[in-house]
Design a protein around this motif. Structure first.
Motif, mmCIF file in Angstrom:
data_model
loop_
_atom_site.group_PDB
_atom_site.id
_atom_site.type_symbol
_atom_site.label_atom_id
_atom_site.label_comp_id
_atom_site.label_asym_id
_atom_site.label_seq_id
_atom_site.Cartn_x
_atom_site.Cartn_y
_atom_site.Cartn_z
ATOM 1 N N GLU A 245 -3.703 -2.618 -8.005
ATOM 2 C CA GLU A 245 -3.953 -2.788 -6.802
ATOM 3 C C GLU A 245 -2.797 -4.166 -6.445
ATOM 4 O OE1 GLU A 245 -7.412 -4.514 -3.959
ATOM 5 O OE2 GLU A 245 -7.746 -2.869 -5.432
ATOM 6 N N GLN A 246 -2.688 -5.014 -7.169
ATOM 7 C CA GLN A 246 -1.974 -6.206 -6.973
ATOM 8 C C GLN A 246 -0.580 -5.876 -6.779
ATOM 9 O OE1 GLN A 246 -2.623 -9.425 -9.832
ATOM 10 N NE2 GLN A 246 -0.638 -10.347 -9.692
ATOM 11 N N VAL A 247 0.056 -4.833 -7.695
ATOM 12 C CA VAL A 247 1.440 -4.513 -7.552
ATOM 13 C C VAL A 247 1.623 -3.602 -6.534
ATOM 14 C CG1 VAL A 247 3.247 -3.276 -8.854
ATOM 15 C CG2 VAL A 247 1.678 -4.817 -10.176
ATOM 16 N N SER A 248 0.751 -2.875 -6.254
ATOM 17 C CA SER A 248 0.744 -1.786 -5.055
ATOM 18 C C SER A 248 0.754 -2.616 -3.834
ATOM 19 C CB SER A 248 -0.481 -0.941 -4.997
ATOM 20 O OG SER A 248 -0.388 -0.172 -6.270
ATOM 21 N N LYS A 249 0.040 -3.766 -3.699
ATOM 22 C CA LYS A 249 -0.128 -4.539 -2.443
ATOM 23 C C LYS A 249 1.556 -5.162 -2.374
ATOM 24 C CE LYS A 249 -4.785 -5.477 -1.833
ATOM 25 N NZ LYS A 249 -5.981 -6.347 -1.840
ATOM 26 N N GLU A 250 2.176 -5.628 -3.271
ATOM 27 C CA GLU A 250 3.405 -6.277 -3.151
ATOM 28 C C GLU A 250 4.311 -5.190 -2.906
ATOM 29 O OE1 GLU A 250 3.848 -7.848 -7.236
ATOM 30 O OE2 GLU A 250 2.346 -9.267 -7.066
ATOM 31 N N LYS A 251 4.312 -4.212 -3.519
ATOM 32 C CA LYS A 251 5.199 -3.018 -2.882
ATOM 33 C C LYS A 251 5.035 -2.533 -1.491
ATOM 34 C CE LYS A 251 6.166 -1.061 -7.606
ATOM 35 N NZ LYS A 251 7.512 -0.935 -7.426
ATOM 36 N N LEU A 252 3.734 -2.499 -1.067
ATOM 37 C CA LEU A 252 3.651 -2.080 0.224
ATOM 38 C C LEU A 252 4.146 -3.177 1.335
ATOM 39 C CD1 LEU A 252 1.979 0.030 1.962
ATOM 40 C CD2 LEU A 252 0.017 -1.512 1.776
ATOM 41 N N LEU A 253 4.101 -4.334 0.919
ATOM 42 C CA LEU A 253 4.482 -5.354 1.884
ATOM 43 C C LEU A 253 5.902 -4.927 2.539
ATOM 44 C CD1 LEU A 253 3.033 -8.771 0.395
ATOM 45 C CD2 LEU A 253 2.432 -7.415 2.810
ATOM 46 N N SER A 254 6.878 -4.458 1.220
ATOM 47 C CA SER A 254 8.289 -4.263 1.594
ATOM 48 C C SER A 254 8.470 -2.842 2.294
ATOM 49 C CB SER A 254 8.960 -4.395 0.497
ATOM 50 O OG SER A 254 8.438 -3.334 -0.491
ATOM 51 N N LEU A 255 7.396 -2.133 2.432
ATOM 52 C CA LEU A 255 7.583 -0.835 2.980
ATOM 53 C C LEU A 255 6.980 -0.402 4.386
ATOM 54 C CD1 LEU A 255 6.644 1.259 -0.155
ATOM 55 C CD2 LEU A 255 8.910 0.491 0.683
ATOM 56 N N GLN A 256 6.091 -1.514 4.660
ATOM 57 C CA GLN A 256 5.356 -1.208 6.081
ATOM 58 C C GLN A 256 5.966 -2.260 7.140
ATOM 59 O OE1 GLN A 256 1.184 -1.401 5.962
ATOM 60 N NE2 GLN A 256 1.105 -3.401 5.352
ATOM 61 N N ASP A 257 5.795 -2.117 8.318
ATOM 62 C CA ASP A 257 6.069 -2.996 9.336
ATOM 63 C C ASP A 257 5.053 -3.742 9.837
ATOM 64 O OD1 ASP A 257 4.679 -1.303 11.126
ATOM 65 O OD2 ASP A 257 6.660 -0.339 11.898
ATOM 66 N N ALA A 258 5.135 -4.396 11.020
ATOM 67 C CA ALA A 258 4.030 -5.232 11.291
ATOM 68 C C ALA A 258 3.056 -4.671 12.000
ATOM 69 C CB ALA A 258 4.729 -6.272 12.671
ATOM 70 N N GLU A 259 3.236 -3.273 12.520
ATOM 71 C CA GLU A 259 2.268 -2.360 13.227
ATOM 72 C C GLU A 259 1.290 -1.371 11.783
ATOM 73 O OE1 GLU A 259 4.311 -0.596 16.369
ATOM 74 O OE2 GLU A 259 3.386 -2.141 17.772
ATOM 75 N N ASN A 260 1.658 -1.964 10.542
ATOM 76 C CA ASN A 260 1.310 -1.024 9.459
ATOM 77 C C ASN A 260 1.697 0.249 9.408
ATOM 78 O OD1 ASN A 260 -0.078 -3.212 8.622
ATOM 79 N ND2 ASN A 260 -2.005 -2.715 9.626
ATOM 80 N N LYS A 261 3.052 0.666 10.056
ATOM 81 C CA LYS A 261 3.562 1.961 9.922
ATOM 82 C C LYS A 261 4.379 1.971 8.423
ATOM 83 C CE LYS A 261 5.407 2.000 14.086
ATOM 84 N NZ LYS A 261 4.583 1.034 15.098
ATOM 85 N N LEU A 262 4.392 2.963 7.861
ATOM 86 C CA LEU A 262 5.055 3.176 6.520
ATOM 87 C C LEU A 262 6.664 3.684 6.592
ATOM 88 C CD1 LEU A 262 4.270 2.235 3.779
ATOM 89 C CD2 LEU A 262 3.470 4.535 3.375
#
Length: 445
Positions: A245-262
């Motif tokens: 989960e920790q690594v996934s969150k780090e990856k997710l931060l670089s993939l989604q915008d301010a409105e949580n679109k991926l």
């Protein structure tokens, strides 16, 4: 007795030390008191620890007990009364709540009772600025992991219950996860405690009771240490799930915008396995339950769908869609009627979750009753203020990059027969109007 008390004390002190980083330190320990043997033993142990200078050198937070009466048993009121007496004898503040259950499709009364119980417990604990303490023990943990295995859960589900967790931002401590049912039984008998027996606990139609009464005794008869081995496996699964989960969150931060679109292109740069894990983490922002493997596979197919297509995957009350190279997760909204008068108090737009307010220039003459919201007019011609030409409404919506699934619900504000404004998500676009239309001002709140 000393062993179980020492175990609970050590787990409790360790758990409280891990919670010291919380913005507001816990001022109370709220015991979830059902009146059954496990919670009565927990209450008694905490009471004895709190009253012992030797056991409580760190001065544990003050104790409270809270009971939820579901009314599922004819003896439910007696159980609540029994809990109040237990606390009165120990001078522990006690409160209770009675909840009403209603038959709902696809939701069992037991599941509904469990959800309502936690809701009331968490509300009370938050009100007391406390930590919820539950009596879950070793064999509860074994039952939970076996049930998760039956459901085909991954590492997060197999991690089962943890000594410290959070629910609705309320800390939950389970200091008896390493304590066996046998040790609890022995403590209760030796201490001459009194508790209530829930007749539903012997009903083997319930999976947990079937495991407790039939399966686990057979396993322990053949492999005496199996319960502790299963508990260790649950802990290992939880540790792996936390790292993932920790690594996934780090990856997710670089993939989604301010409105949580991926971002679809960036997600496709990852392997299929990482795509699944990142999608799980992304969806967790919208709802707590992990999506099934089939749902994840459908979403992965959306990633390579043709640009002009409009793929959709439904998950409960949400929909995952693709538009302009992004994945959107949208809560399904209530549709506006095709024609809706705008009252003096304004009107709520379900599609945007905002309230539209209308004002008029000072001293202007106008008829408030002539204002209305209208949807379903994609082919009407409009000219926004500042634009040189008129175009079809649906063409403006494309230019403004309104997603296709929202376009039919984007409302126009009409004054009599004249469109005067378009209500978009983040702005209200004023339209060129005839001189007979008063100068109107629109705003959201």
């Amino acid at each position: 007795m000393d062993n179980i008390r020492a175990t609970v004390l050590a787990e409790l002190q360790h758990a409280l030390s891990t919670l010291q980083s919380q913005p507001v330190p816990a001022q109370t320990l709220v015991v979830a008191l059902s009146g059954g043997k496990d919670s009565v033993v927990l209450l008694d142990i905490l009471y004895r620890i709190a009253g012992s200078e030797e056991d409580n050198p760190y001065k544990l937070p003050s104790l409270y007990a809270f009971h939820v009466n579901h009314g599922l048993s004819s003896e439910a009121d007696d159980w609540m009364h029994h809990c109040s007496i237990l606390c009165a004898h120990r001078n522990i503040p006690f409160e209770s709540a009675t909840v009403t259950l209603q038959s709902k499709p696809r939701i069992s009364l037991e599941a509904q009772a469990r959800e309502l119980r936690y809701t009331r417990l968490l509300e009370f604990t938050k009100r007391k600025n406390g930590v919820l303490v539950t009596a879950h023990h070793l064999h509860d943990q074994v039952e939970t992991m076996l049930l998760q295995l039956k459901r085909g859960a991954g590492p997060k589900g197999l991690g089962s219950m943890q000594a410290v967790s959070f629910r609705n931002e309320v800390p939950i401590i389970r200091p008896m996860l390493d304590v066996s049912q046998e040790a609890i039984n022995q403590y209760a008998i030796t201490s001459k405690l009194s508790w209530v027996e829930d007749e539903s606990n012997i009903d083997e139609r319930f999976d947990r009771n079937f495991l407790r009464r039939q399966i686990i005794p057979l396993m322990e008869a053949r492999w005496p240490a199996v319960s502790r081995a299963i508990s260790r496996s649950a802990q290992f699964c939880n540790e792996q799930a936390q790292l993932l989960e920790q690594v996934s969150k780090e990856k997710l931060l670089s993939l989604q915008d301010a409105e949580n679109k991926l971002d679809v292109a960036l997600l496709l740069d990852h392997s299929e396995l990482w795509q699944k894990q990142i999608l799980r983490e992304w969806l967790r922002q919208f709802f707590p339950l992990s999506p099934s493997s089939s749902v994840l596979l459908q979403i992965q197919k959306m990633l390579i769908a043709k640009e002009g297509s409009q793929p959709l995957v439904g998950i409960g009350e949400y929909s995952v869609r693709r538009f302009k190279g992004k994945l959107w997760c949208i809560n399904r909204f209530e549709h506006l009627p095709e024609h809706l008068p705008i009252p003096d108090t304004g009107v709520t737009l379900p599609v945007w979750g905002k309230r539209l307010n209308v004002d008029v220039a000072k001293d202007a003459q106008w008829d408030r009753g002539s204002l209305s919201l209208v949807t379903g007019l994609p082919s009407i011609k409009l000219r926004p203020v500042g634009k040189l030409h008129s175009k079809l409404f649906k063409e403006w919506l494309k230019e403004w990059e309104v997603p296709p699934w929202e376009r039919i619900q984007v409302p126009l504000v009409f004054y009599n027969d004249s469109p005067v404004a378009v209500c978009l998500h983040n702005q209200i676009v004023a339209l060129q109007t005839p001189p007979t239309v008063p100068l109107l001002e629109f705003s959201y709140n």
